[in-house]
Design a protein around this motif. Structure first.
Motif, PDB file in Angstrom:
ATOM      1  N   ASP A  71      40.957  70.424 -12.422  1.00 55.37           N
ATOM      2  CA  ASP A  71      40.635  69.299 -13.309  1.00 55.37           C
ATOM      3  C   ASP A  71      40.581  69.738 -14.766  1.00 55.37           C
ATOM      4  N   LEU A  75      42.885  68.284 -17.812  1.00 59.93           N
ATOM      5  CA  LEU A  75      42.326  67.777 -19.065  1.00 59.93           C
ATOM      6  C   LEU A  75      42.924  68.503 -20.261  1.00 59.93           C
ATOM      7  N   HIS A  78      46.467  67.275 -20.895  1.00 59.95           N
ATOM      8  CA  HIS A  78      46.511  65.981 -21.562  1.00 59.95           C
ATOM      9  C   HIS A  78      46.061  66.088 -23.012  1.00 59.95           C
ATOM     10  N   LYS A  79      45.093  66.947 -23.258  1.00 63.28           N
ATOM     11  CA  LYS A  79      44.640  67.168 -24.632  1.00 63.28           C
ATOM     12  C   LYS A  79      45.784  67.729 -25.471  1.00 63.28           C
TER      13      LYS A  79
END
Length: 107
Positions: A71, A75, A78-79
């Protein structure tokens, strides 16, 4: 001629060896990466595997910790995607401003 059982047992042994070697390579590559986040994920993964190997955490705890690592990686991906899009948009806007306003004003 090998029986089905012998074949499957050999296949399983080879699959375990392959998975082990691949996991070692992934951890090694991550730990030697020059990006701090990737290096940290490699170190965490290695730490969690060691904890499981020493029976300090259960299979369920190990699974949960590894899901957390996955996860965190998602994240971060995507950041980075958002940051890359933002940078591209800023560059595009700057080029547009430069061409349409600054250069055309000189002509």
């Amino acid at each position: 001629m090998a029986t089905i059982s012998e074949f499957l047992e050999t296949l399983l042994d080879e699959s375990k060896d392959f998975a082990r070697d691949e996991l070692k390579a992934v951890i090694r590559d991550a730990k030697s990466d020059n990006r701090l986040f990737i290096k940290h994920m490699g170190e965490l993964t290695e730490e969690f595997i060691e904890l499981r190997a020493l029976n300090k955490i259960s299979n369920a705890e190990f699974r949960d910790l590894m899901k957390d690592v996955v996860d965190l990686n998602k994240l971060q991906y995507h950041k980075l995607s958002v940051e890359a899009k933002t940078r591209a948009e800023k560059i595009s806007n700057s080029l547009s401003d430069l061409v349409t306003n600054k250069l055309l004003a000189l002509i």
